[in-house]
Motif scaffolding. Structure first.
Motif, PDB file in Angstrom:
ATOM      1  N   ASP A 130       0.830  -1.202   0.000  1.00  0.00           N
ATOM      2  CA  ASP A 130       0.000   0.000   0.000  1.00  0.00           C
ATOM      3  C   ASP A 130       0.865   1.253   0.000  1.00  0.00           C
ATOM      4  O   ASP A 130       0.571   2.226  -0.670  1.00  0.00           O
ATOM      5  CB  ASP A 130      -0.929   0.028   1.213  1.00  0.00           C
ATOM      6  CG  ASP A 130      -2.024  -1.027   1.134  1.00  0.00           C
ATOM      7  OD1 ASP A 130      -2.303  -1.522   0.028  1.00  0.00           O
ATOM      8  OD2 ASP A 130      -2.592  -1.347   2.183  1.00  0.00           O
ATOM      9  N   SER A 131       1.930   1.210   0.758  1.00  0.00           N
ATOM     10  CA  SER A 131       2.860   2.336   0.816  1.00  0.00           C
ATOM     11  C   SER A 131       3.484   2.585  -0.560  1.00  0.00           C
ATOM     12  O   SER A 131       3.621   3.725  -0.985  1.00  0.00           O
ATOM     13  CB  SER A 131       3.946   2.054   1.851  1.00  0.00           C
ATOM     14  OG  SER A 131       4.907   3.072   1.856  1.00  0.00           O
ATOM     15  N   ASP A 132       3.835   1.510  -1.254  1.00  0.00           N
ATOM     16  CA  ASP A 132       4.405   1.634  -2.598  1.00  0.00           C
ATOM     17  C   ASP A 132       3.412   2.289  -3.560  1.00  0.00           C
ATOM     18  O   ASP A 132       3.802   3.126  -4.379  1.00  0.00           O
ATOM     19  CB  ASP A 132       4.814   0.270  -3.153  1.00  0.00           C
ATOM     20  CG  ASP A 132       5.990  -0.336  -2.408  1.00  0.00           C
ATOM     21  OD1 ASP A 132       6.631   0.373  -1.604  1.00  0.00           O
ATOM     22  OD2 ASP A 132       6.256  -1.528  -2.623  1.00  0.00           O
ATOM     23  N   LEU A 133       2.150   1.913  -3.439  1.00  0.00           N
ATOM     24  CA  LEU A 133       1.128   2.510  -4.306  1.00  0.00           C
ATOM     25  C   LEU A 133       0.964   3.991  -3.999  1.00  0.00           C
ATOM     26  O   LEU A 133       0.892   4.815  -4.919  1.00  0.00           O
ATOM     27  CB  LEU A 133      -0.210   1.789  -4.136  1.00  0.00           C
ATOM     28  CG  LEU A 133      -0.284   0.378  -4.696  1.00  0.00           C
ATOM     29  CD1 LEU A 133      -1.569  -0.301  -4.272  1.00  0.00           C
ATOM     30  CD2 LEU A 133      -0.157   0.403  -6.201  1.00  0.00           C
ATOM     31  N   GLN A 134       0.893   4.341  -2.722  1.00  0.00           N
ATOM     32  CA  GLN A 134       0.756   5.747  -2.354  1.00  0.00           C
ATOM     33  C   GLN A 134       1.963   6.546  -2.822  1.00  0.00           C
ATOM     34  O   GLN A 134       1.811   7.653  -3.350  1.00  0.00           O
ATOM     35  CB  GLN A 134       0.566   5.889  -0.852  1.00  0.00           C
ATOM     36  CG  GLN A 134      -0.787   5.452  -0.391  1.00  0.00           C
ATOM     37  CD  GLN A 134      -1.057   5.768   1.065  1.00  0.00           C
ATOM     38  OE1 GLN A 134      -0.297   6.482   1.716  1.00  0.00           O
ATOM     39  NE2 GLN A 134      -2.148   5.254   1.576  1.00  0.00           N
ATOM     40  N   ASP A 135       3.153   5.989  -2.645  1.00  0.00           N
ATOM     41  CA  ASP A 135       4.368   6.682  -3.098  1.00  0.00           C
ATOM     42  C   ASP A 135       4.340   6.913  -4.603  1.00  0.00           C
ATOM     43  O   ASP A 135       4.699   7.998  -5.085  1.00  0.00           O
ATOM     44  CB  ASP A 135       5.618   5.890  -2.718  1.00  0.00           C
ATOM     45  CG  ASP A 135       5.882   5.866  -1.218  1.00  0.00           C
ATOM     46  OD1 ASP A 135       5.266   6.670  -0.480  1.00  0.00           O
ATOM     47  OD2 ASP A 135       6.700   5.032  -0.788  1.00  0.00           O
ATOM     48  N   ALA A 136       3.917   5.906  -5.357  1.00  0.00           N
ATOM     49  CA  ALA A 136       3.859   6.035  -6.818  1.00  0.00           C
ATOM     50  C   ALA A 136       2.841   7.094  -7.229  1.00  0.00           C
ATOM     51  O   ALA A 136       3.113   7.932  -8.095  1.00  0.00           O
ATOM     52  CB  ALA A 136       3.512   4.687  -7.452  1.00  0.00           C
ATOM     53  N   ILE A 137       1.670   7.077  -6.603  1.00  0.00           N
ATOM     54  CA  ILE A 137       0.630   8.060  -6.927  1.00  0.00           C
ATOM     55  C   ILE A 137       1.142   9.470  -6.665  1.00  0.00           C
ATOM     56  O   ILE A 137       1.038  10.352  -7.525  1.00  0.00           O
ATOM     57  CB  ILE A 137      -0.651   7.795  -6.100  1.00  0.00           C
ATOM     58  CG1 ILE A 137      -1.319   6.508  -6.546  1.00  0.00           C
ATOM     59  CG2 ILE A 137      -1.617   8.972  -6.214  1.00  0.00           C
ATOM     60  CD1 ILE A 137      -2.393   6.010  -5.589  1.00  0.00           C
ATOM     61  N   LEU A 138       1.695   9.689  -5.480  1.00  0.00           N
ATOM     62  CA  LEU A 138       2.172  11.030  -5.125  1.00  0.00           C
ATOM     63  C   LEU A 138       3.329  11.471  -6.018  1.00  0.00           C
ATOM     64  O   LEU A 138       3.379  12.620  -6.458  1.00  0.00           O
ATOM     65  CB  LEU A 138       2.587  11.085  -3.658  1.00  0.00           C
ATOM     66  CG  LEU A 138       1.437  11.090  -2.662  1.00  0.00           C
ATOM     67  CD1 LEU A 138       1.966  11.002  -1.236  1.00  0.00           C
ATOM     68  CD2 LEU A 138       0.573  12.333  -2.826  1.00  0.00           C
ATOM     69  N   VAL A 162       3.885   0.474 -10.542  1.00  0.00           N
ATOM     70  CA  VAL A 162       4.058  -0.480  -9.443  1.00  0.00           C
ATOM     71  C   VAL A 162       4.002  -1.911  -9.967  1.00  0.00           C
ATOM     72  O   VAL A 162       4.781  -2.766  -9.544  1.00  0.00           O
ATOM     73  CB  VAL A 162       3.023  -0.237  -8.331  1.00  0.00           C
ATOM     74  CG1 VAL A 162       3.075  -1.327  -7.272  1.00  0.00           C
ATOM     75  CG2 VAL A 162       3.250   1.129  -7.700  1.00  0.00           C
ATOM     76  N   GLY A 163       3.119  -2.173 -10.909  1.00  0.00           N
ATOM     77  CA  GLY A 163       3.028  -3.510 -11.496  1.00  0.00           C
ATOM     78  C   GLY A 163       4.327  -3.924 -12.161  1.00  0.00           C
ATOM     79  O   GLY A 163       4.783  -5.066 -12.011  1.00  0.00           O
ATOM     80  N   ALA A 164       4.953  -3.001 -12.877  1.00  0.00           N
ATOM     81  CA  ALA A 164       6.232  -3.300 -13.527  1.00  0.00           C
ATOM     82  C   ALA A 164       7.314  -3.584 -12.487  1.00  0.00           C
ATOM     83  O   ALA A 164       8.116  -4.506 -12.647  1.00  0.00           O
ATOM     84  CB  ALA A 164       6.644  -2.142 -14.427  1.00  0.00           C
ATOM     85  N   ALA A 165       7.322  -2.799 -11.413  1.00  0.00           N
ATOM     86  CA  ALA A 165       8.318  -2.993 -10.358  1.00  0.00           C
ATOM     87  C   ALA A 165       8.114  -4.331  -9.645  1.00  0.00           C
ATOM     88  O   ALA A 165       9.087  -4.971  -9.241  1.00  0.00           O
ATOM     89  CB  ALA A 165       8.257  -1.847  -9.351  1.00  0.00           C
ATOM     90  N   MET A 193      -5.642  -1.958  -9.877  1.00  0.00           N
ATOM     91  CA  MET A 193      -6.519  -0.794 -10.021  1.00  0.00           C
ATOM     92  C   MET A 193      -7.373  -0.536  -8.775  1.00  0.00           C
ATOM     93  O   MET A 193      -7.525   0.614  -8.362  1.00  0.00           O
ATOM     94  CB  MET A 193      -7.396  -0.924 -11.270  1.00  0.00           C
ATOM     95  CG  MET A 193      -6.613  -0.782 -12.570  1.00  0.00           C
ATOM     96  SD  MET A 193      -5.690   0.773 -12.694  1.00  0.00           S
ATOM     97  CE  MET A 193      -7.028   1.952 -12.815  1.00  0.00           C
ATOM     98  N   GLN A 194      -7.929  -1.553  -8.162  1.00  0.00           N
ATOM     99  CA  GLN A 194      -8.708  -1.331  -6.933  1.00  0.00           C
ATOM    100  C   GLN A 194      -7.805  -0.902  -5.774  1.00  0.00           C
ATOM    101  O   GLN A 194      -8.160   0.032  -5.045  1.00  0.00           O
ATOM    102  CB  GLN A 194      -9.528  -2.571  -6.567  1.00  0.00           C
ATOM    103  CG  GLN A 194     -10.781  -2.730  -7.396  1.00  0.00           C
ATOM    104  CD  GLN A 194     -11.701  -1.517  -7.293  1.00  0.00           C
ATOM    105  OE1 GLN A 194     -11.924  -0.970  -6.214  1.00  0.00           O
ATOM    106  NE2 GLN A 194     -12.227  -1.072  -8.421  1.00  0.00           N
ATOM    107  N   PRO A 195      -6.629  -1.538  -5.572  1.00  0.00           N
ATOM    108  CA  PRO A 195      -5.728  -1.042  -4.522  1.00  0.00           C
ATOM    109  C   PRO A 195      -5.281   0.408  -4.768  1.00  0.00           C
ATOM    110  O   PRO A 195      -5.144   1.180  -3.821  1.00  0.00           O
ATOM    111  CB  PRO A 195      -4.551  -2.010  -4.569  1.00  0.00           C
ATOM    112  CG  PRO A 195      -5.138  -3.286  -5.089  1.00  0.00           C
ATOM    113  CD  PRO A 195      -6.193  -2.841  -6.088  1.00  0.00           C
ATOM    114  N   VAL A 196      -5.083   0.798  -6.034  1.00  0.00           N
ATOM    115  CA  VAL A 196      -4.721   2.188  -6.345  1.00  0.00           C
ATOM    116  C   VAL A 196      -5.870   3.111  -5.954  1.00  0.00           C
ATOM    117  O   VAL A 196      -5.648   4.169  -5.362  1.00  0.00           O
ATOM    118  CB  VAL A 196      -4.358   2.359  -7.844  1.00  0.00           C
ATOM    119  CG1 VAL A 196      -4.362   3.816  -8.255  1.00  0.00           C
ATOM    120  CG2 VAL A 196      -3.002   1.736  -8.137  1.00  0.00           C
TER     121      VAL A 196
END
Length: 88
Positions: A5-13, A34-37, A46-49
């Motif tokens: 979740d932290s990785d997703l938030q970091d990517a979004i920001l 994030v998927g590529a990483a 998409m739902q977690p994002v």
């Protein structure tokens, strides 16, 4: 919050801040990054994002847009975009 979740938030920001407050990002951009990483299919993210974006919006760190207008992060549907708040 879990590490994913932290990785997703970091990517979004990171993506939204790089684009700036006058432009927005598509949530799929964060999912693809994030998927590529992770070596996973971005569609499954998409739902977690969306959940990560809602958390960030509730914290005042992000604005969720629908048809170019800010929406209530607790109550929106359909296609949306993400941007950072203005710092004026």
């Amino acid at each position: 919050m879990t590490q994913p979740d932290s990785d997703l938030q970091d990517a979004i920001l990171s993506l939204a801040q790089a684009r700036g407050p006058d432009k927005s990002i598509c949530p799929s951009e964060a999912a693809k990054q994030v998927g590529a990483a992770r070596g996973t299919d971005w569609h499954s993210l998409m739902q977690p994002v969306r959940r990560a974006a809602v958390r960030l919006a509730m914290d005042g760190r992000l604005i969720i847009l629908r048809k170019g207008k800010p929406v209530d992060p607790a109550d929106f549907r359909g296609v949306y975009r993400l941007t950072v708040p203005r710092q004026d």
